[in-house]
Design a protein around this motif. Structure first.
Motif, short mmCIF file in Angstrom:
data_model
loop_
_atom_site.label_atom_id
_atom_site.label_comp_id
_atom_site.label_asym_id
_atom_site.label_seq_id
_atom_site.Cartn_x
_atom_site.Cartn_y
_atom_site.Cartn_z
N GLU A 53 0.88 -1.23 -0.10
CA GLU A 53 -0.07 0.03 -0.09
C GLU A 53 0.73 1.12 0.17
N LEU A 54 1.87 1.33 0.87
CA LEU A 54 2.86 2.37 0.75
C LEU A 54 3.43 2.70 -0.64
N ARG A 55 3.63 1.51 -1.07
CA ARG A 55 4.41 1.66 -2.50
C ARG A 55 3.33 2.42 -3.54
N ALA A 56 1.88 1.65 -3.43
CA ALA A 56 0.88 2.26 -4.20
C ALA A 56 0.55 3.69 -4.04
N ASN A 57 0.46 4.05 -2.91
CA ASN A 57 0.26 5.37 -2.33
C ASN A 57 1.33 6.42 -3.05
N PHE A 58 2.54 6.01 -2.69
CA PHE A 58 3.68 6.68 -3.24
C PHE A 58 3.82 6.60 -4.97
N THR A 59 3.23 5.93 -5.53
CA THR A 59 3.23 5.86 -7.02
C THR A 59 2.02 6.78 -7.25
N ALA A 60 1.09 6.50 -6.69
CA ALA A 60 -0.53 7.34 -7.14
C ALA A 60 -0.46 8.75 -6.94
N ALA A 61 0.77 9.26 -6.13
CA ALA A 61 0.87 10.64 -5.38
C ALA A 61 0.69 11.69 -6.66
N VAL A 62 1.36 11.29 -7.95
CA VAL A 62 1.40 12.21 -9.07
C VAL A 62 1.31 11.26 -10.30
N SER A 63 0.40 11.60 -11.38
CA SER A 63 0.47 10.97 -12.59
C SER A 63 0.24 11.97 -13.76
N GLY A 64 0.69 11.84 -14.75
CA GLY A 64 0.29 12.75 -15.90
C GLY A 64 1.21 14.09 -15.72
N THR A 65 2.25 13.95 -15.00
CA THR A 65 3.24 14.99 -14.88
C THR A 65 4.34 14.60 -15.62
N ASP A 66 5.04 15.08 -16.52
CA ASP A 66 5.87 14.71 -17.34
C ASP A 66 7.47 15.17 -16.54
N LEU A 67 7.42 16.25 -16.07
CA LEU A 67 8.59 16.64 -15.53
C LEU A 67 8.27 17.50 -14.21
N ILE A 68 9.11 17.82 -13.14
CA ILE A 68 9.18 18.42 -11.88
C ILE A 68 10.33 19.15 -11.93
N VAL A 69 10.41 20.68 -12.21
CA VAL A 69 11.29 21.40 -12.17
C VAL A 69 11.47 22.39 -11.13
N GLY A 70 12.84 22.30 -10.60
CA GLY A 70 12.99 23.23 -9.34
C GLY A 70 14.55 23.73 -9.22
N ALA A 71 14.90 24.44 -7.98
CA ALA A 71 16.25 24.60 -7.70
C ALA A 71 16.87 23.58 -7.77
N ARG A 72 18.25 23.70 -8.23
CA ARG A 72 19.19 22.33 -8.38
C ARG A 72 19.35 21.79 -7.00
N THR A 73 18.96 20.55 -6.87
CA THR A 73 19.12 19.84 -5.51
C THR A 73 19.02 18.36 -5.96
N GLY A 74 18.97 17.83 -4.76
CA GLY A 74 18.83 16.01 -5.29
C GLY A 74 17.37 15.91 -5.54
N SER A 75 17.45 14.75 -6.83
CA SER A 75 16.06 14.61 -7.20
C SER A 75 15.33 13.93 -6.23
N THR A 76 15.40 13.12 -5.23
CA THR A 76 14.59 12.75 -4.20
C THR A 76 14.14 13.81 -3.40
N GLN A 77 14.93 14.74 -3.14
CA GLN A 77 14.56 15.90 -2.07
C GLN A 77 13.53 16.70 -3.06
N LEU A 78 13.80 16.99 -4.12
CA LEU A 78 12.65 17.87 -4.91
C LEU A 78 11.55 17.18 -5.05
#
Length: 423
Positions: free
Chosen positions: A42-67
């Protein structure tokens, strides 16, 4: 076979108090194994379901996991923001279909506040590319409108038309404190339907409203001697200067790497673009060690429980030698004795597995609402997964194999030794 099963059942029933403890330990081991597996799934399903249909997430340069964590899961904070002109430059790229800027940093009674544009309700997707839906009301239109996630409205008991105030930073207190934007209240105009994602635990406002809140603030504190009343904020330019991140949709998935490269080489400020799916995989690799450790601990409990089963049956063999000898005397062969004890072990293990599965289901029913309310983790009762069937089968098989050891011991007992036991 039915006669042997009947004998095994009656023999086990005669020793029910001793075997009940073993059965309970097997049930607890099964509960731990199935519960850990269900939480992991369920944890993996919830994490996966949190965002869908977004191709990229753009932010200030940092770690990908942190962003990913702060932009999608509202965990942690950004090391830096991205400028508004960078958002506009990104939107102007021909391969970009839409851009949804988001700003984080404020809170309401412990729930994060997300400032964005009305396009958020149009383009944001979760799960299997499901769009956000309003359970009540409408999206924000006026400057001080707020749209609540399902958990926010439910836990705080909010209704449409109610007035709320936001706090600066991740404050959890309320009242006329220094961190409160008490002079600029918001009106609840919409409540989103439940999604099982961090959206449920978020208060949504407009980007201009976020700017209006901080007109008379600097460096995380209100400016002494300077206050802008709510009715006068429209006199100022409320265009945001910076945002936390931007969710990006592309004209074609084939353009992902070219746009990602454009972002990474953008000269006006250091930015990065991540693919949500790839970042989720990286995040899960970090979490995977803990998940494996939990499964290993549950398996160890199972091994100890099965060792207890072997010990109980072995300890009871001396008391049952006359019983087994009588069975041999009336025609039961050594293989019947072996099968009888193996069947008893399998019976106790099967009942333990069944009880553990029932306890796991009850636990899901009881803990599901609490986990949803406190941690935003949607835990629902559903049919067992193939992995859960495999784990239950492994416990059952292990219990049967463990019961063969005392069975082999009984198999070797001689008829004479059984009729004339040593004192």
């Amino acid at each position: 076979m039915s006669a042997l099963l009947s004998i095994a059942w009656r023999s086990a029933w005669n020793r029910r108090f001793t075997l009940a403890l073993t059965l309970l330990s097997i049930a607890l081991a099964t509960l731990l194994l199935l519960g850990t597996e269900r939480l992991r799934t369920e944890l993996r399903a919830n994490f996966t379901a949190a965002v869908s249909g977004t191709d990229l997430i753009v932010g200030a340069r940092t770690g990908s996991t942190q962003l990913l964590l702060y932009s999608v899961f509202r965990i942690g904070s950004a090391t830096n923001n991205m400028r508004w002109d960078s958002v506009q430059a990104l939107q102007a790229q021909p391969r970009v279909a839409w851009v949804v800027p988001i700003s984080l940093g404020d809170s309401h009674r412990g729930f994060p506040v997300l400032a964005t544009t009305p396009d958020y309700f149009t383009h944001f997707r979760y799960g299997a590319k499901q769009a956000l839906a309003l359970r009540e009301g409408r999206p924000f239109e006026a400057l001080f409108d707020a749209v609540l996630g399902a958990d926010v409205a439910e836990q705080l008991g909010y209704r449409l038309g109610q007035s709320i105030t936001l706090a600066h930073g991740a404050g959890v207190t309320s009242g006329p404190l220094a961190t409160e934007h008490g002079d600029k209240p918001f009106t609840v105009v919409g409540i989103l339907a439940r999604t099982g994602t961090p959206v449920d635990r978020t208060v949504h406002i407009g980007l201009e409203a976020m700017e209006a809140l901080h007109l008379d603030w600097a460096g995380g504190a209100p400016l002494p001697g300077f206050k802008v009343p709510a009715e006068q904020v429209r006199k100022f330019d409320l265009t945001p200067k910076t945002v936390t991140a931007a969710l990006v949709g592309l004209q074609s998935r084939a353009a992902v790497f070219s746009v990602q490269r454009w972002v990474s080489t953008y000269r006006q400020e250091p930015l990065m673009a991540i693919l949500p799916g790839v970042a989720l995989d990286e995040l899960w690799q970090v979490i995977g060690a803990g998940e494996k450790a939990l499964l290993a601990m549950s398996a160890l409990v199972g091994v100890v429980s099965l060792a207890g089963l072997v010990s109980v049956v072995l300890a009871g063999l001396n008391e049952r030698r006359r019983e087994l000898a009588v069975l041999r005397a009336v025609g039961a062969g050594p293989w019947h004795v072996l099968a009888l004890l193996a069947l008893e072990g399998a019976l106790v293990t099967a009942l333990g597995v069944l009880l553990g599965a029932v306890l796991a289901a009850v636990g899901v029913l009881l803990l599901g609402p609490w986990l949803q309310a406190q941690h935003g983790l949607a835990l629902s009762l559903s049919a067992p997964t193939s992995q859960e069937w495999l784990l239950a089968g492994a416990v059952l098989l292990s219990g049967w194999l463990a019961s063969l050891l005392p069975g082999i011991r009984a198999y070797r007992l001689s008829l004479a030794d059984g009729l004339s036991p040593r004192t």
